[in-house]
Write a protein that holds these residues in place. Structure first.
Motif, short mmCIF file in Angstrom:
data_model
loop_
_atom_site.label_atom_id
_atom_site.label_comp_id
_atom_site.label_asym_id
_atom_site.label_seq_id
_atom_site.Cartn_x
_atom_site.Cartn_y
_atom_site.Cartn_z
N LEU A 277 0.92 -1.08 -0.12
CA LEU A 277 0.14 -0.01 0.04
C LEU A 277 0.81 1.20 0.00
N GLY A 278 0.69 2.26 -0.89
CA GLY A 278 1.42 3.28 -1.14
C GLY A 278 0.60 4.38 -1.81
N TRP A 279 1.14 5.57 -2.10
CA TRP A 279 0.27 6.65 -2.63
C TRP A 279 1.33 7.48 -3.37
N ALA A 280 0.71 8.27 -4.17
CA ALA A 280 1.30 9.13 -5.09
C ALA A 280 0.43 10.41 -4.88
N MET A 281 1.22 11.68 -4.81
CA MET A 281 0.51 13.02 -4.84
C MET A 281 1.07 13.97 -5.42
N GLY A 282 0.33 14.96 -6.28
CA GLY A 282 0.93 15.94 -7.15
C GLY A 282 -0.10 16.68 -7.81
N PRO A 283 0.20 17.43 -8.83
CA PRO A 283 -0.77 18.41 -9.42
C PRO A 283 -1.64 17.64 -10.15
N LYS A 284 -2.83 18.05 -10.14
CA LYS A 284 -4.08 17.24 -10.81
C LYS A 284 -4.02 17.08 -12.21
N GLU A 285 -3.26 18.00 -12.89
CA GLU A 285 -2.78 17.88 -14.30
C GLU A 285 -2.10 16.72 -14.75
N LEU A 286 -1.31 16.36 -13.73
CA LEU A 286 -0.50 15.01 -13.78
C LEU A 286 -1.03 13.76 -13.41
N MET A 287 -1.79 14.08 -12.26
CA MET A 287 -2.18 13.06 -11.60
C MET A 287 -3.26 12.18 -12.25
N ARG A 288 -3.88 12.96 -13.12
CA ARG A 288 -5.35 11.93 -13.73
C ARG A 288 -4.76 11.10 -15.03
N HIS A 289 -3.49 11.58 -15.28
CA HIS A 289 -2.87 10.51 -16.41
C HIS A 289 -2.08 9.40 -15.67
N ILE A 290 -1.60 9.64 -14.30
CA ILE A 290 -0.76 8.61 -13.63
C ILE A 290 -2.18 7.59 -13.22
N CYS A 291 -3.14 8.38 -12.77
CA CYS A 291 -4.22 7.50 -12.42
C CYS A 291 -4.88 6.52 -13.63
N LYS A 292 -4.71 7.17 -14.97
CA LYS A 292 -4.90 6.26 -15.92
C LYS A 292 -4.49 4.61 -16.33
N ILE A 293 -2.96 5.10 -15.84
CA ILE A 293 -2.08 3.96 -15.91
C ILE A 293 -2.49 2.98 -14.84
N HIS A 294 -2.73 3.52 -13.68
CA HIS A 294 -3.20 2.66 -12.47
C HIS A 294 -4.50 2.11 -12.69
N GLN A 295 -5.57 2.44 -13.24
CA GLN A 295 -6.61 1.96 -13.69
C GLN A 295 -6.55 0.98 -14.50
N PHE A 296 -5.70 1.00 -15.58
CA PHE A 296 -5.85 -0.15 -16.90
C PHE A 296 -4.98 -1.19 -16.38
N GLY A 297 -4.10 -0.83 -15.50
CA GLY A 297 -3.25 -2.06 -15.18
C GLY A 297 -3.34 -2.58 -13.66
N ILE A 298 -4.16 -1.86 -12.66
CA ILE A 298 -4.36 -2.43 -11.52
C ILE A 298 -5.72 -2.56 -11.13
N MET A 299 -6.43 -1.31 -11.52
CA MET A 299 -7.95 -1.34 -10.99
C MET A 299 -8.00 -0.57 -9.83
N SER A 300 -7.59 -1.14 -8.77
CA SER A 300 -7.52 -0.50 -7.24
C SER A 300 -6.57 -1.22 -6.40
N ALA A 301 -6.13 -0.32 -5.55
CA ALA A 301 -5.42 -1.01 -4.43
C ALA A 301 -6.09 -1.95 -3.73
N PRO A 302 -5.53 -3.07 -3.07
CA PRO A 302 -6.38 -4.15 -2.23
C PRO A 302 -7.13 -3.37 -1.30
N THR A 303 -8.39 -3.82 -1.14
CA THR A 303 -9.22 -3.07 -0.26
C THR A 303 -9.16 -3.45 1.30
N THR A 304 -8.58 -4.79 1.60
CA THR A 304 -8.19 -4.92 2.94
C THR A 304 -7.17 -4.13 3.47
N ALA A 305 -6.37 -3.86 2.54
CA ALA A 305 -4.90 -3.09 2.75
C ALA A 305 -5.41 -1.37 3.20
#
Length: 393
Positions: A247-275
């Protein structure tokens, strides 16, 4: 016959396996080996955090979360960052919950780096930055640091390395493997160099809670003008002894984070719920646990530093993370030779400095995230090994 060499990606074939895992796996096959090789806390995840994970399972909270992560967890992260650094991030658009800090690093590099873009990487540093850059098609540019400079990145070396193709600077402080930290003034000098460029900074601050000097850790995004150009990576593994929870996180300007989130979305979907439910509890109630573990690491740090120096090994005094990076040049062995012989002759596993970049040669990384009994026995064996080397001369 299938020609696998033709099938494999050229970028993947270029990447070398981790030097850390090689020695870990060798030691795992030796029943009496003592491993000081892996950067993993020997503490169990505090009970109240484990209980929160258990309760989430008992309640049937086992479904996907938002791609960004549980809203409550992101709000807790935002509140934590406000308390520690007086930084305000939008929990809905600027904070992404990831599968460990490693995924956050990978996603950030892939979102920013085009083929041929240069990524500046201070070395010695953690083993993932260079291969992840290569797999994104980027060009890793090492910035060697030296023990004489306390393994800190200097403004002069940064300035000299910047070219029109420079896209990203990685700032890995507190540092793995050296234990080096950067003060506010030293970070400000780095900020001054890049303030008029279009360079983005990936600030890997996973060890931010584990510093041992009088000054608190400074988040690079705190500095004037740096929040808008910095992706901060953090997580739960080191501070809360939650390595296996991923379990980790990234934080930064929304102009960059929305694109970083796309990679996460297609590669992972979401981090483990229990964690994620465990992470909420960690931030809520884990500060005392962090301090308890930090005090123990500091005791181990001072013990190991004294032992290494008494063995005749020069060693920079680390002020962060939980690693020592002593010089072994006096032995006349390369770092790989030193580690191979120490493992086979005394069954102690440490990591060659060369695994962390060419400038790490002549050193070895020793983790003190292990019990004092573990460290005492390892030091006894290491001392015996060094005496053997001395007798050979």
């Amino acid at each position: 016959m299938v020609n696998y060499e033709q099938i494999l990606s050229a970028r993947v074939k270029e990447v070398q396996p981790s030097g850390i895992r090689r020695f870990f796996e060798l030691a795992a096959k030796m029943p009496h080996a003592i491993s000081l090789g892996v950067g993993e806390p020997d503490f169990e995840t505090p009970w109240q955090i484990r209980r929160a994970g258990i309760q989430s399972l008992e309640k049937g909270q086992t479904f996907y979360t938002s791609t960004w992560g549980l809203a409550e967890l992101r709000n807790q992260i935002a509140a934590l960052v406000r308390r520690k650094y007086r930084l305000c991030y939008d929990a809905d658009k600027e904070i992404l919950v990831t599968v460990g800090g490693s995924e956050a690093i990978d996603n950030t590099i892939r979102a920013i780096v085009n083929v041929g873009d240069e990524v500046l990487i201070p070395e010695p540093s953690f083993v993932c930055y260079k291969p992840l850059t290569q797999m994104a098609g980027g060009v890793p540019v090492p910035l060697p640091t030296r023990a004489e400079d306390q393994f800190k990145l200097t403004a002069d070396s940064l300035r000299a390395a910047i070219t029109p193709r420079t896209k990203l600077l990685i700032l890995p402080y507190p540092n793995n493997p050296t234990g080096a930290i950067m003060t506010r003034d030293e970070l400000q000098a780095i900020a001054t160099v890049i303030k008029d460029t279009n360079i983005i900074v990936l600030s890997d601050e996973i060890y931010n809670s584990l510093t041992y000097g009088p000054d608190r850790h400074v988040c690079f995004a705190e500095l004037d003008g740096m929040k808008e150009r910095t992706i901060v990576v953090d997580g739960f593994s080191k501070s809360y002894a939650m390595t296996g929870w991923r379990l980790g996180w990234a934080m930064g300007p929304k102009e960059l984070m929305r694109h970083i989130c796309k990679i996460h979305q297609f590669g992972i979907m979401s981090a483990p719920t229990t964690a994620q439910f465990a992470g909420i509890e960690a931030i809520r109630t884990g500060e005392d646990d962090i301090e308890r573990m930090r005090e123990q690491y500091d005791l181990r740090r001072r013990y190991l530093l004294g032992e290494l120096r008494s063995m005749g090994l020069e060693c920079f005094e680390p002020q962060g993370a939980f690693y020592m990076f002593p010089s072994i040049e006096s032995t006349g062995l390369s770092s790989d030779e030193f580690c191979e012989r120490l493992l086979h002759e005394q069954e102690v596993a440490v990591i060659p400095g060369s695994a962390f970049g060419e400038s790490g040669e002549g050193h070895v990384r020793i983790s003190y995230s292990y019990s004092m009994n573990h460290l005492r026995e390892a030091c006894r064996r290491m001392r015996k090994f060094l005496q053997t080397l001395q007798a050979e001369k």
